[in-house]
Design a protein around this motif. Structure first.
Motif, PDB file in Angstrom:
ATOM      1  N   LEU A  63      48.481  49.581 -36.604  1.00  0.00           N
ATOM      2  CA  LEU A  63      48.247  48.914 -35.426  1.00  0.00           C
ATOM      3  C   LEU A  63      48.692  47.301 -35.634  1.00  0.00           C
ATOM      4  CD1 LEU A  63      47.223  48.772 -32.701  1.00  0.00           C
ATOM      5  CD2 LEU A  63      44.870  48.518 -33.637  1.00  0.00           C
ATOM      6  N   ARG A  64      48.251  46.793 -36.506  1.00  0.00           N
ATOM      7  CA  ARG A  64      48.597  45.185 -36.703  1.00  0.00           C
ATOM      8  C   ARG A  64      50.071  45.254 -36.804  1.00  0.00           C
ATOM      9  NH1 ARG A  64      43.635  45.451 -39.969  1.00  0.00           N
ATOM     10  NH2 ARG A  64      45.048  45.899 -41.867  1.00  0.00           N
ATOM     11  N   ALA A  65      50.922  45.804 -37.543  1.00  0.00           N
ATOM     12  CA  ALA A  65      52.118  45.886 -37.761  1.00  0.00           C
ATOM     13  C   ALA A  65      52.917  46.127 -36.428  1.00  0.00           C
ATOM     14  CB  ALA A  65      52.595  46.921 -38.672  1.00  0.00           C
ATOM     15  N   ILE A  66      52.416  46.901 -35.583  1.00  0.00           N
ATOM     16  CA  ILE A  66      52.975  47.000 -34.294  1.00  0.00           C
ATOM     17  C   ILE A  66      52.877  45.918 -33.189  1.00  0.00           C
ATOM     18  CG2 ILE A  66      53.212  48.413 -32.004  1.00  0.00           C
ATOM     19  CD1 ILE A  66      52.598  50.863 -33.928  1.00  0.00           C
ATOM     20  N   GLU A  67      51.668  45.369 -33.252  1.00  0.00           N
ATOM     21  CA  GLU A  67      51.190  44.286 -32.493  1.00  0.00           C
ATOM     22  C   GLU A  67      52.126  42.986 -33.146  1.00  0.00           C
ATOM     23  OE1 GLU A  67      47.287  43.843 -33.259  1.00  0.00           O
ATOM     24  OE2 GLU A  67      46.396  45.040 -31.444  1.00  0.00           O
ATOM     25  N   ALA A  68      52.407  42.936 -34.433  1.00  0.00           N
ATOM     26  CA  ALA A  68      53.172  41.883 -34.912  1.00  0.00           C
ATOM     27  C   ALA A  68      54.678  41.820 -34.280  1.00  0.00           C
ATOM     28  CB  ALA A  68      53.332  41.884 -36.544  1.00  0.00           C
ATOM     29  N   GLU A  69      55.172  43.404 -34.334  1.00  0.00           N
ATOM     30  CA  GLU A  69      56.376  43.450 -33.724  1.00  0.00           C
ATOM     31  C   GLU A  69      56.661  43.208 -32.202  1.00  0.00           C
ATOM     32  OE1 GLU A  69      57.588  47.236 -36.605  1.00  0.00           O
ATOM     33  OE2 GLU A  69      57.016  47.683 -34.630  1.00  0.00           O
ATOM     34  N   ALA A  70      55.529  43.427 -31.506  1.00  0.00           N
ATOM     35  CA  ALA A  70      55.314  43.052 -30.152  1.00  0.00           C
ATOM     36  C   ALA A  70      55.517  41.457 -29.993  1.00  0.00           C
ATOM     37  CB  ALA A  70      54.208  43.686 -29.766  1.00  0.00           C
ATOM     38  N   ARG A  71      54.991  40.626 -30.728  1.00  0.00           N
ATOM     39  CA  ARG A  71      55.102  39.188 -30.839  1.00  0.00           C
ATOM     40  C   ARG A  71      56.667  38.763 -31.052  1.00  0.00           C
ATOM     41  NH1 ARG A  71      50.271  39.480 -33.545  1.00  0.00           N
ATOM     42  NH2 ARG A  71      51.021  39.090 -35.418  1.00  0.00           N
ATOM     43  N   GLN A  72      57.330  39.562 -31.979  1.00  0.00           N
ATOM     44  CA  GLN A  72      58.472  39.210 -32.534  1.00  0.00           C
ATOM     45  C   GLN A  72      59.629  39.680 -31.587  1.00  0.00           C
ATOM     46  OE1 GLN A  72      59.553  37.476 -35.031  1.00  0.00           O
ATOM     47  NE2 GLN A  72      61.566  37.646 -34.652  1.00  0.00           N
ATOM     48  N   VAL A  73      59.578  40.756 -30.920  1.00  0.00           N
ATOM     49  CA  VAL A  73      60.507  41.085 -30.188  1.00  0.00           C
ATOM     50  C   VAL A  73      60.821  40.532 -28.769  1.00  0.00           C
ATOM     51  CG1 VAL A  73      59.498  43.082 -28.979  1.00  0.00           C
ATOM     52  CG2 VAL A  73      61.666  43.419 -29.598  1.00  0.00           C
ATOM     53  N   GLY A  74      60.128  39.813 -28.222  1.00  0.00           N
ATOM     54  CA  GLY A  74      60.049  39.099 -27.179  1.00  0.00           C
ATOM     55  C   GLY A  74      60.646  37.654 -27.231  1.00  0.00           C
ATOM     56  N   LEU A  75      60.789  37.356 -28.396  1.00  0.00           N
ATOM     57  CA  LEU A  75      61.569  35.942 -28.580  1.00  0.00           C
ATOM     58  C   LEU A  75      62.968  35.948 -28.288  1.00  0.00           C
ATOM     59  CD1 LEU A  75      59.835  35.130 -32.145  1.00  0.00           C
ATOM     60  CD2 LEU A  75      59.200  34.535 -29.820  1.00  0.00           C
ATOM     61  N   TRP A  76      63.513  34.786 -27.892  1.00  0.00           N
ATOM     62  CA  TRP A  76      64.789  34.510 -27.699  1.00  0.00           C
ATOM     63  C   TRP A  76      65.743  34.348 -28.803  1.00  0.00           C
ATOM     64  CZ3 TRP A  76      66.152  30.874 -22.769  1.00  0.00           C
ATOM     65  CH2 TRP A  76      65.634  31.543 -21.589  1.00  0.00           C
ATOM     66  N   ASP A  77      66.937  34.715 -28.781  1.00  0.00           N
ATOM     67  CA  ASP A  77      67.970  34.341 -29.983  1.00  0.00           C
ATOM     68  C   ASP A  77      67.705  32.784 -29.968  1.00  0.00           C
ATOM     69  OD1 ASP A  77      68.377  36.944 -30.193  1.00  0.00           O
ATOM     70  OD2 ASP A  77      70.222  36.811 -28.883  1.00  0.00           O
ATOM     71  N   ASN A  78      67.945  32.477 -31.495  1.00  0.00           N
ATOM     72  CA  ASN A  78      67.937  31.100 -31.868  1.00  0.00           C
ATOM     73  C   ASN A  78      69.388  30.512 -31.253  1.00  0.00           C
ATOM     74  OD1 ASN A  78      65.695  31.004 -33.277  1.00  0.00           O
ATOM     75  ND2 ASN A  78      66.522  31.763 -35.025  1.00  0.00           N
ATOM     76  N   PRO A  79      69.161  29.160 -30.875  1.00  0.00           N
ATOM     77  CA  PRO A  79      70.452  28.448 -30.489  1.00  0.00           C
ATOM     78  C   PRO A  79      71.558  28.275 -31.559  1.00  0.00           C
ATOM     79  CG  PRO A  79      68.650  26.716 -30.715  1.00  0.00           C
ATOM     80  CD  PRO A  79      68.280  28.223 -30.671  1.00  0.00           C
TER      81      PRO A  79
END
Length: 437
Positions: A63-79
């Protein structure tokens, strides 16, 4: 030379003496173990299982792993920072004569696909929480069932020891009648058989108790400890299911809740796939220096794919198909759970009836018959066969009562599990009333 008929009674008599000695040792050791054992109830057992079983920690880690993925996947690409050097060398003398461009580019998700992707992963995190709840519910139910089986095995062993002690007493009385010439020598063999069969039954019950205890110990730690269990019916309420509609009863079932969460996640995936069909916009800004004239200027860029060929048609169709499949799985599970509710409700009703008849009618009747038979046999008004038959009926009734009580508690646990284990969760709470008693 002795014949087989001459040797057999002697051999059987010696084995009977040995069985009686072993039985006495078993009774004494069982009493000593019970006196030294730590008493434990169902509530404490459930908390031990939750605190010491690694399956809960494994589910929490996922569960902690999936919650961490949820935080990561919504980030924009770096400039992106780029530096271009053009038109140097050849007829130009050095890199200082080159045209130099420095720029920064940023991709902007126009369709909101990053936000949709975060929604999808968050939905899967909710599904993981539902899986964790299901894992916890399954652990509580399996622990309660193991507790019930262990308690029943311990009670059965106690009754078998009592039967063995009674068999020894009856055997002594029968042998005394034979020695006094008041009974046929054949009854000596019957007495030896009585003790032998009771010894076998007691040994079998002891092994069954040991196996049941080891299964229970394995759930919380795998380390055997000497415990004496309290009756599960002191903790459990026999659930009144008659007024509950099956659909309402299973509405909070962890398996069904988990499938609902999966269906929601599949719905979010459709939105994400549709958002990915909208092309992203890439914007850039920078500065350019012209080496030939040493002039400089600002630049701006704008880039967007044209959605002519690829509009993510296949991704949207696949997501929609998976959502339909999830809905079918949810409906199929609901029907299965309703059928399980009907079976568990019928099982509980049968167990309730059987337990009531045994406890209120059959066992008292057999106990009264046994007391009368023992008195009649001592007075010579009853033969040994009828006495042994009545004794067997009495102890069979006690064993059947133990089985009926275990079946009643097991059916109540099954119904509680179908409802999402509300009663077991309450018992497993640190401040449960039953734990304080």
């Amino acid at each position: 030379m002795n014949t087989i008929s001459d040797v057999w009674p002697i051999w059987l008599g010696r084995s009977t003496v040995a069985a009686i000695m072993l039985a006495a040792i078993s009774i004494e050791s069982a009493g000593a173990q019970d006196a030294a054992a730590t008493h434990i109830n169902l509530s404490q057992t459930l908390r031990l299982a939750l605190d010491n079983n690694p399956i809960i920690e494994a589910a929490n880690a996922e569960l902690r792993a999936i919650e961490a993925e949820a935080r990561q996947v919504g980030l924009w690409d770096n400039p992106t920072l780029s530096a271009d050097f053009e038109d140097f060398g050849g007829d130009r003398r050095a890199i200082g004569d080159a045209d130099t461009t420095l720029s920064v580019r940023q991709t902007i998700p126009m369709g909101g696909d990053r936000a949709r992707a975060r929604d999808v992963t968050t939905a899967w995190a909710h599904a993981a929480r539902a899986d964790l709840a299901q894992t916890r519910s399954d652990l509580l139910a399996s622990t309660a069932q193991a507790y019930i089986a262990t308690f029943a095995a311990s009670e059965t062993y106690t009754v078998r020891l009592e039967l063995l002690e009674l068999a020894n007493s009856s055997s002594a009385a029968i042998l005394a009648r034979v020695e006094a010439g008041r009974a046929s020598p054949i009854e000596r063999s019957r007495a030896e058989i009585l003790v032998g069969l009771a010894t076998i039954a007691a040994r079998d019950a002891e092994n069954a108790q040991r196996q049941a205890r080891n299964r229970l110990y394995a759930i919380w730690s795998g380390i055997p400890v000497d415990v004496a269990l309290e009756s599960p019916l002191q903790s459990l309420d026999v659930i009144n299911y008659r007024t509950a509609a099956p659909a309402d009863w299973i509405s909070n079932n962890p398996e069904l809740v988990s499938l609902r969460a999966v269906t929601l996640a599949r719905s979010q995936e459709i939105r994400r796939e549709r958002a990915e069909a909208i092309p992203d916009l890439t914007v850039g800004a920078g500065w350019r220096r012209y080496g030939g004239t040493d002039e400089s200027a600002f630049i701006a860029t704008l880039e967007m794919p044209i959605p002519l060929l690829n509009r993510n048609q296949g991704g949207v169709a696949a997501a929609a198909s998976r959502e339909n499949g999830a809905r079918f799985d949810e409906d199929a599970s609901r029907r299965t759970l309703m059928a399980r509710f009907a079976a568990a409700a019928g099982r509980l009703e049968r167990a309730r009836t059987t337990f009531s008849l045994l406890d209120e009618n059959i066992l008292p009747a057999t106990q009264t018959a046994l007391e009368g038979a023992q008195f009649a046999y001592r007075e010579g008004a009853l033969d040994v066969l009828n006495l042994l038959d009545i004794q067997r009926s009495y102890f069979d009734a006690r064993i059947n009562l133990i089985s009926a009580r275990a079946e009643l508690a097991s059916a109540a646990i099954e119904l509680d599990a179908l409802a999402g284990t509300p009663q077991l969760n309450q018992l497993a709470a640190p401040n449960s009333t039953e734990a304080a008693q």
